[in-house]
Write an enzyme that holds these catalytic residues in place. Sequence first.
Site, PDB file in Angstrom:
ATOM      1  N   TYR A   1       0.814  -1.226   0.000  1.00 16.86           N
ATOM      2  CA  TYR A   1       0.000   0.000   0.000  1.00 16.86           C
ATOM      3  C   TYR A   1       0.844   1.271   0.000  1.00 16.86           C
ATOM      4  O   TYR A   1       0.444   2.293  -0.523  1.00 16.86           O
ATOM      5  CB  TYR A   1      -0.889   0.040   1.250  1.00 16.86           C
ATOM      6  CG  TYR A   1      -2.049  -0.917   1.228  1.00 16.86           C
ATOM      7  CD1 TYR A   1      -3.132  -0.688   0.365  1.00 16.86           C
ATOM      8  CD2 TYR A   1      -2.086  -2.013   2.063  1.00 16.86           C
ATOM      9  CE1 TYR A   1      -4.206  -1.560   0.349  1.00 16.86           C
ATOM     10  CE2 TYR A   1      -3.163  -2.885   2.055  1.00 16.86           C
ATOM     11  CZ  TYR A   1      -4.221  -2.659   1.199  1.00 16.86           C
ATOM     12  OH  TYR A   1      -5.280  -3.514   1.177  1.00 16.86           O
TER      13      TYR A   1
ATOM     14  N   SER B   1      -2.084  -5.958  -7.347  1.00 17.55           N
ATOM     15  CA  SER B   1      -2.041  -4.849  -6.388  1.00 17.55           C
ATOM     16  C   SER B   1      -2.668  -5.322  -5.087  1.00 17.55           C
ATOM     17  O   SER B   1      -3.525  -6.215  -5.091  1.00 17.55           O
ATOM     18  CB  SER B   1      -2.844  -3.674  -6.926  1.00 17.55           C
ATOM     19  OG  SER B   1      -4.224  -3.992  -6.914  1.00 17.55           O
ATOM     20  N   ASP B   2      -2.248  -4.720  -3.972  1.00 19.97           N
ATOM     21  CA  ASP B   2      -2.965  -5.037  -2.735  1.00 19.97           C
ATOM     22  C   ASP B   2      -4.370  -4.433  -2.851  1.00 19.97           C
ATOM     23  O   ASP B   2      -4.609  -3.500  -3.622  1.00 19.97           O
ATOM     24  CB  ASP B   2      -2.231  -4.515  -1.499  1.00 19.97           C
ATOM     25  CG  ASP B   2      -2.609  -5.314  -0.242  1.00 19.97           C
ATOM     26  OD1 ASP B   2      -3.651  -5.996  -0.247  1.00 19.97           O
ATOM     27  OD2 ASP B   2      -1.866  -5.247   0.752  1.00 19.97           O
ATOM     28  N   CYS B   3      -5.309  -4.988  -2.066  1.00 18.98           N
ATOM     29  CA  CYS B   3      -6.718  -4.686  -2.320  1.00 18.98           C
ATOM     30  C   CYS B   3      -7.053  -3.216  -2.092  1.00 18.98           C
ATOM     31  O   CYS B   3      -6.752  -2.672  -1.026  1.00 18.98           O
ATOM     32  CB  CYS B   3      -7.584  -5.639  -1.504  1.00 18.98           C
ATOM     33  SG  CYS B   3      -7.215  -7.346  -1.979  1.00 18.98           S
TER      34      CYS B   3
ATOM     35  N   SER C   1      -5.548  -0.782  -3.430  1.00 19.36           N
ATOM     36  CA  SER C   1      -4.398   0.131  -3.364  1.00 19.36           C
ATOM     37  C   SER C   1      -4.356   1.108  -4.540  1.00 19.36           C
ATOM     38  O   SER C   1      -3.763   2.173  -4.432  1.00 19.36           O
ATOM     39  CB  SER C   1      -3.083  -0.619  -3.212  1.00 19.36           C
ATOM     40  OG  SER C   1      -2.769  -1.349  -4.363  1.00 19.36           O
TER      41      SER C   1
END
Length: 779
Positions: free
Chosen positions: A262, A293-295, A297
Amino acid sequence: MASFQVLFALVFCHTLSCYGVQAETIVCEDISLSKFPFCDQTLPYNVRVKDLVDRMTLDEKIAQLGDSAPGVKRLGFPGYEWWSEALHGVSDAGRAVRFDSVTPSATSFPTVILTAAAFNESLWKSIGVAISNEARALHNVGLSSGLTFWAPNINVVRDPRWGRTMETPGEDPFVVGRYAVNYVRGMQDVEGFLDTSDPNSRPLKIGACCKHYTAYDVDHWNGVDKYHFDARVTERDMMETFMYPFEMCVKEGDAASLMSSYNSVNGIPTCADPMLLSQTIRGLWALHGYIVSDCESLKEMVIAHNYLNNTPADAVARALKAGIDLDCGSYYTSYAMEAVKKGKVKVVEIDKALKNLYLVLMRLGWFDGSPGNYAALGRSDVCSTQNLELAAEAARQGIVLLKNDHDILPLNFSGKRPTLAVVGPHGNATSAMVGNYAVKIVCRYSTPLNALGAYAIVKYAPGCSDVKCRDINGFAAAAEATKGTDATILFMGLDLSIEDEALDRLDLKLPGYQDTLINSIANASTGPLILVLFSAGGIDISNLKNNPKVPAIVWAGYPGAEGGRAIADVLFGYYNPGGRLPLTWYPADYVNHLPMTSMQLRPVPEMNYPGRTYKFYNGATVYPFGYGLSYTKITYTITSAPKLVLYQLGRFQLCKPIDSSNGTVPECQAIVVEDLECEEMVNIVIGVTNVGIRDGAHVVLLYSVPPSYIVGAPIKRLVGFQRVYLRSGESLQVEFNLNGCKSFSIVDADAYELLPAGEHSLVVGDGEVSAKISFMFSY
Ligand SMILES: *[C@@H]1O[C@H](CO)[C@@H](O)[C@H](O)[C@H]1NC(C)=O
Ligand SMILES: *[C@@H]1O[C@H](CO)[C@@H](O)[C@H](O)[C@H]1NC(C)=O
Ligand SMILES: *[C@@H]1O[C@H](CO)[C@@H](O)[C@H](O)[C@H]1NC(C)=O
Ligand SMILES: *[C@@H]1O[C@H](CO)[C@@H](O)[C@H](O)[C@H]1NC(C)=O
Ligand SMILES: *[C@@H]1O[C@H](CO)[C@@H](O)[C@H](O)[C@H]1NC(C)=O
């Protein structure tokens, strides 16, 4: 009419509700899809994925770029849920795994920080294998539509306050990297298909994902959260610490995926940085897989980071160009069309991302079925006796004995069934043992209370109602419970209300009145007192360490659902503890000397920052990295080690000066590692003898210490570890074969990896024995 029926069946079967009744998804078994070239098994994967992507309209392509891909109804091509979790067991924390009344759960292994403490690479791999077996079994019976699992978490723990410490293998980049390689290989490798000439067609059992890339480890501290955090990191620290395990994960683990973090690194959100993503992960390390990608982000890039005032469409364009193939979230699916229309993105960039994604699904057998032998795995392989035993075994192997005055442990009542007092908020622990990213319902719990009940008559008084221990109302009853017992076991420590994702700690102390409870029980109890601590991060328990009334202390991390019996086995001597701390336990005032947001590993004298981790911090510790006692005693000897390692240089391998003190500085100080062939191996054999009366496992930790004339080098650096089993009286020869470059290099201030000349040392354990080895260069 016939074609209508086929279509109807397809649409029906491509909704989620279908998965409960259908076995494993094999896309190309669908009669209406088998005619397409993307289902033609005689074609190479890259040709097939190109065919698939080329058949999609732009709308259809964009729809597939989020974690919940809907598929293409027009073609009868099914959707796919990318997001599943398996941090320490298959979990329903993602989207693709669900449980039913017949199979309500999957095995919950100990949290990673405890499993890491076992320092046993084959254990780490075995857990990966067990998890992938359960994942395949759930897939086979229609309980998991997904084959891609977003684990392991391999962020190096730089700061003891970090709330996600439990998810990680600790503070040493080498240990973290070895954990990553073993766990990923355990999850992914399909036996018999390891040596393929084309790694992009190597079959995968399930897909792993190393996260969170990179320099992350701040969650929510003092008003700074991970969404806003901008990690200011030197290239030196990037190379030496933050990137190191990720490189191993990709190069040696051959992971199918990496996830960006993030935070920003040096002003750029990681999901928008082409240097970090495509140039490094794909370019330098040659990832065979996808980058996710991180959720949310991408959304946070716009909202929290407000990066370059980007609109959502700009953010999408940036992430795609940087190398993010899949958006966990809905930014790609919502704004990629606008980005294309406004000319910010080439469709070919979308095509590239999709090809990376479908290539992984091909390797997983989602199109054709897996070549691995998994079809027979079913419900009985989930929460199987074998896996529950492995979970208990992992906890036993990881548990660390911190203190054992007068060999008070293991408990021995000479055959009599003892009466024990169990005190503390974790005495009857259940969910606290499994930590975060766990299954909602576990297979079963072995609580400390139940497990001790197998060996003793147990009296239980929690003392505090929870770990925050805000009052002393239960203390009198707890003290009373200890009266007349043969021993008292205190179960204290932390849980998710103190350390968790989005929750960094502010101090390193036991919460609330826990310390008072322990001291008052220590004063009241007549029999021996044993303190068992649950935590991920270190706790300053100096006063208890130094209190003779607390003769034994055991750290049990968060030991997983089978944790109770693992602890009982250790306390009663059915298992001789061999775990080692994977983290430095700092004194409480350590955190007053540096903000959590400072990323430097080395001490910063101008700001009075102490160093971080055992590699750079040389102040007092409560317990050092690698600490751990045993019920037996081990001695070492160096059986063989070279005295000299000579590098013959060519004309273009130039000597480079190192930042050095006024000691004896060699004339040719160092060579840039990139300029060397790095074929020289350093072989050291260490004799290890169990001179105690008990059998047990022992972890041999091997550190390299760079020549003393160098300024700014790590104090020492772990270069090898092996867990071995020794019967009482037994001797073993433990051999390490180290690469001269990899294990003896340093990273200088300019981020060159250098191999220094001069006298290096290899040090075993806490310095019990060591060997000095001279490195020399000559033309
Ligand atoms: C327990 O203590 C008794 C008596 O001191 C001794 O004979 C026995 O060997 C001990 N058991 C273990 C497992 O150490
Ligand atoms: C221990 O916890 C279990 C489950 O949470 C509960 O049913 C049981 O009553 C507890 N035991 C005691 C002695 O408090
Ligand atoms: C325990 O005993 C010591 C020494 O007698 C005393 O100083 C201390 O206050 C006691 N602690 C508690 C919590 O009762
Ligand atoms: C050289 O090192 C010694 C010992 O570390 C120190 O006492 C001395 O002041 C140093 N001399 C110079 C010129 O830096
Ligand atoms: C390492 O772990 C494996 C798998 O659980 C186990 O079989 C082995 O005994 C362990 N090694 C030691 C020395 O504990």
